[in-house]
Write a protein that holds these residues in place. Structure first.
Motif, PDB file in Angstrom:
ATOM      1  N   VAL A 163      50.502 -15.175 -26.453  1.00 31.79           N
ATOM      2  CA  VAL A 163      51.061 -14.947 -25.062  1.00 31.79           C
ATOM      3  C   VAL A 163      49.925 -14.602 -23.916  1.00 31.79           C
ATOM      4  N   ARG A 164      48.996 -13.831 -24.481  1.00 29.60           N
ATOM      5  CA  ARG A 164      47.708 -13.624 -23.754  1.00 29.60           C
ATOM      6  C   ARG A 164      46.897 -14.764 -23.447  1.00 29.60           C
ATOM      7  N   PHE A 165      46.881 -15.671 -24.572  1.00 27.87           N
ATOM      8  CA  PHE A 165      46.098 -16.876 -24.558  1.00 27.87           C
ATOM      9  C   PHE A 165      46.751 -18.092 -23.620  1.00 27.87           C
ATOM     10  N   CYS A 204      36.429 -19.705 -27.453  1.00 26.11           N
ATOM     11  CA  CYS A 204      37.700 -19.455 -27.369  1.00 26.11           C
ATOM     12  C   CYS A 204      38.116 -19.076 -28.805  1.00 26.11           C
ATOM     13  N   ALA A 205      37.884 -20.021 -29.633  1.00 30.30           N
ATOM     14  CA  ALA A 205      38.185 -19.675 -31.164  1.00 30.30           C
ATOM     15  C   ALA A 205      37.574 -18.354 -31.528  1.00 30.30           C
ATOM     16  N   ARG A 206      36.188 -18.128 -31.124  1.00 34.03           N
ATOM     17  CA  ARG A 206      35.574 -16.800 -31.648  1.00 34.03           C
ATOM     18  C   ARG A 206      36.328 -15.681 -31.297  1.00 34.03           C
ATOM     19  N   VAL A 207      36.665 -15.763 -29.933  1.00 33.44           N
ATOM     20  CA  VAL A 207      37.288 -14.402 -29.320  1.00 33.44           C
ATOM     21  C   VAL A 207      38.735 -14.413 -29.904  1.00 33.44           C
ATOM     22  N   ARG A 208      39.489 -15.437 -30.074  1.00 31.65           N
ATOM     23  CA  ARG A 208      40.655 -15.217 -30.676  1.00 31.65           C
ATOM     24  C   ARG A 208      40.577 -14.678 -32.231  1.00 31.65           C
ATOM     25  N   HIS A 209      39.817 -14.999 -33.135  1.00 28.57           N
ATOM     26  CA  HIS A 209      39.311 -14.947 -34.424  1.00 28.57           C
ATOM     27  C   HIS A 209      39.058 -13.161 -34.509  1.00 28.57           C
ATOM     28  N   THR A 210      38.129 -12.888 -33.448  1.00 28.34           N
ATOM     29  CA  THR A 210      37.720 -11.493 -33.372  1.00 28.34           C
ATOM     30  C   THR A 210      38.922 -10.649 -33.181  1.00 28.34           C
ATOM     31  N   LEU A 211      39.856 -11.018 -32.426  1.00 28.09           N
ATOM     32  CA  LEU A 211      41.126 -10.273 -31.989  1.00 28.09           C
ATOM     33  C   LEU A 211      42.115 -10.204 -33.041  1.00 28.09           C
ATOM     34  N   VAL A 212      42.053 -11.416 -33.616  1.00 24.40           N
ATOM     35  CA  VAL A 212      43.052 -11.169 -35.019  1.00 24.40           C
ATOM     36  C   VAL A 212      42.476 -10.262 -36.007  1.00 24.40           C
ATOM     37  N   GLN A 213      41.204 -10.114 -36.164  1.00 25.85           N
ATOM     38  CA  GLN A 213      40.565  -9.290 -36.978  1.00 25.85           C
ATOM     39  C   GLN A 213      40.877  -7.695 -36.588  1.00 25.85           C
ATOM     40  N   VAL A 214      40.682  -7.468 -35.221  1.00 23.86           N
ATOM     41  CA  VAL A 214      41.273  -6.162 -34.637  1.00 23.86           C
ATOM     42  C   VAL A 214      42.525  -5.716 -35.200  1.00 23.86           C
ATOM     43  N   ILE A 215      43.412  -6.762 -35.062  1.00 18.55           N
ATOM     44  CA  ILE A 215      45.006  -6.649 -35.512  1.00 18.55           C
ATOM     45  C   ILE A 215      45.199  -6.498 -36.802  1.00 18.55           C
ATOM     46  N   ASP A 216      44.334  -6.967 -37.629  1.00 17.79           N
ATOM     47  CA  ASP A 216      44.392  -6.810 -39.011  1.00 17.79           C
ATOM     48  C   ASP A 216      43.626  -5.771 -39.545  1.00 17.79           C
ATOM     49  N   ALA A 217      42.770  -4.998 -38.773  1.00 20.94           N
ATOM     50  CA  ALA A 217      41.948  -3.877 -39.246  1.00 20.94           C
ATOM     51  C   ALA A 217      42.615  -2.824 -39.810  1.00 20.94           C
ATOM     52  N   ASP A 218      42.131  -2.018 -40.865  1.00 26.60           N
ATOM     53  CA  ASP A 218      42.825  -0.737 -41.562  1.00 26.60           C
ATOM     54  C   ASP A 218      43.378   0.104 -40.628  1.00 26.60           C
ATOM     55  N   ILE A 219      44.425   0.741 -40.838  1.00 26.05           N
ATOM     56  CA  ILE A 219      44.915   1.554 -39.849  1.00 26.05           C
ATOM     57  C   ILE A 219      44.465   2.954 -40.312  1.00 26.05           C
ATOM     58  N   ASP A 220      43.922   3.947 -39.566  1.00 26.31           N
ATOM     59  CA  ASP A 220      43.635   5.198 -39.806  1.00 26.31           C
ATOM     60  C   ASP A 220      44.621   6.034 -40.046  1.00 26.31           C
ATOM     61  N   LEU A 221      45.280   6.390 -41.282  1.00 25.98           N
ATOM     62  CA  LEU A 221      46.426   7.032 -41.680  1.00 25.98           C
ATOM     63  C   LEU A 221      46.229   8.415 -41.879  1.00 25.98           C
ATOM     64  N   ALA A 222      46.852   9.188 -41.080  1.00 22.06           N
ATOM     65  CA  ALA A 222      46.833  10.683 -41.279  1.00 22.06           C
ATOM     66  C   ALA A 222      47.756  11.237 -42.389  1.00 22.06           C
ATOM     67  N   ALA A 267      45.145   0.130 -29.265  1.00 22.03           N
ATOM     68  CA  ALA A 267      44.064  -0.389 -29.469  1.00 22.03           C
ATOM     69  C   ALA A 267      43.897  -1.721 -29.635  1.00 22.03           C
ATOM     70  N   ALA A 268      44.862  -2.305 -30.222  1.00 25.36           N
ATOM     71  CA  ALA A 268      44.662  -3.777 -30.094  1.00 25.36           C
ATOM     72  C   ALA A 268      45.084  -4.284 -28.885  1.00 25.36           C
ATOM     73  N   GLN A 269      45.980  -3.843 -27.975  1.00 26.43           N
ATOM     74  CA  GLN A 269      46.433  -4.340 -26.900  1.00 26.43           C
ATOM     75  C   GLN A 269      45.238  -4.267 -25.907  1.00 26.43           C
ATOM     76  N   ARG A 270      44.330  -2.877 -25.825  1.00 21.54           N
ATOM     77  CA  ARG A 270      43.347  -3.003 -25.048  1.00 21.54           C
ATOM     78  C   ARG A 270      42.300  -3.903 -25.578  1.00 21.54           C
ATOM     79  N   ALA A 271      41.968  -4.270 -26.612  1.00 16.10           N
ATOM     80  CA  ALA A 271      41.217  -5.182 -26.968  1.00 16.10           C
ATOM     81  C   ALA A 271      41.239  -6.569 -26.485  1.00 16.10           C
TER      82      ALA A 271
END
Length: 240
Positions: free
Chosen positions: A225-227, A80-98, A118-122
């Motif tokens: 909320v999802r957790f 559970c901790a691993r999944v949560r950490h992975t999702l936090v990394q998704v949230i904190d990932a660099d945003i591809d700015l046009a 993308a973060a919500q889907r993940a």
């Protein structure tokens, strides 16, 4: 002097308070009664299924399910901790700015909308798999815990469509928040330096730093909320 806000404070979880701050709508000061809201979400078919799960004979646990001790509990907690950490990394990932024109608000917000979706889907995919796995493990421990797993399955099947519909509004609310901050950017002073990864355009400025911080807080609050059901299942698994 800036005019003080006359909106009543919104009570409830941090996620709801954040979304209320991003919206112009006047929300009720007190949240609706939970039982009344659930009654609106459950049709009679789902109500019967839930009643059977609560009042019927406990499901029979699988014969090969056995308590494997502290290592079992530690393994689930670590996963559970691993999944949560992975999702936090998704949230904190660099945003591809046009490249930004500084003129079209919708086009400028699009990279942030994509990041949010993308973060919500993940989150949806990872927490759904984890919740189902924990529920299967719980169902194999004992008849009483199997009943709890069955109730959780009914609640997920009933509430998930509503949850998805409501969470799908988050990118739009963040878009409105983005536009308000952008429109008031000239008078917004946060005292925070603009990060290097934000393009130097007329649209960029301290207001954009604030928006990115607000978006991150909203996504992290959604993750919590999802957790909630996952944390409940994990607590049941680890209890003696």
């Amino acid at each position: 002097m800036a005019k003080a806000s006359t909106r009543a404070p919104v009570l409830g979880p941090a996620f709801i308070r954040l979304l209320a701050r991003f919206s112009d709508a006047d929300l009720p000061r007190t949240p609706p009664v939970l039982t009344e809201r659930l009654a609106q979400w459950f049709d009679w078919n789902r109500a019967l299924v839930l009643s059977n799960a609560l009042d019927g004979s406990p499901p029979v646990a699988e014969a090969d399910a056995a308590d494997t001790g502290d290592g079992f509990d530690d393994a689930q907690d670590a996963e559970c901790a691993r999944v949560r950490h992975t999702l936090v990394q998704v949230i904190d990932a660099d945003i591809d700015l046009a490249p930004s024109s500084g003129q079209d608000v919708d086009a400028d917000y699009l990279p942030y909308r994509r990041h949010c979706v993308a973060a919500q889907r993940a989150m949806q995919a990872a927490t759904g798999l984890l919740r189902g796995r924990l529920r299967d493990l719980l169902a194999g421990q004992s008849p009483t815990r199997a009943r709890l797993a069955e109730v959780d399955a009914v609640m997920e099947a009933t509430l998930s469509p509503r949850e998805l519909m409501l969470l799908a509004r988050v990118p739009g609310l963040l878009g409105l928040h983005y536009q308000r901050l952008r429109d008031g950017g000239a008078s917004l002073h946060t005292g925070v330096d603009t990060p290097d990864d934000i393009p130097a355009t007329p649209a960029a400025g301290p207001w954009l730093v604030r928006f990115r911080q607000d978006m991150r807080m909203a996504l992290l609050a959604e993750l919590e909320v999802r957790f909630h059901p996952i944390d409940g299942l994990l607590a049941a698994l680890c209890s003696r």
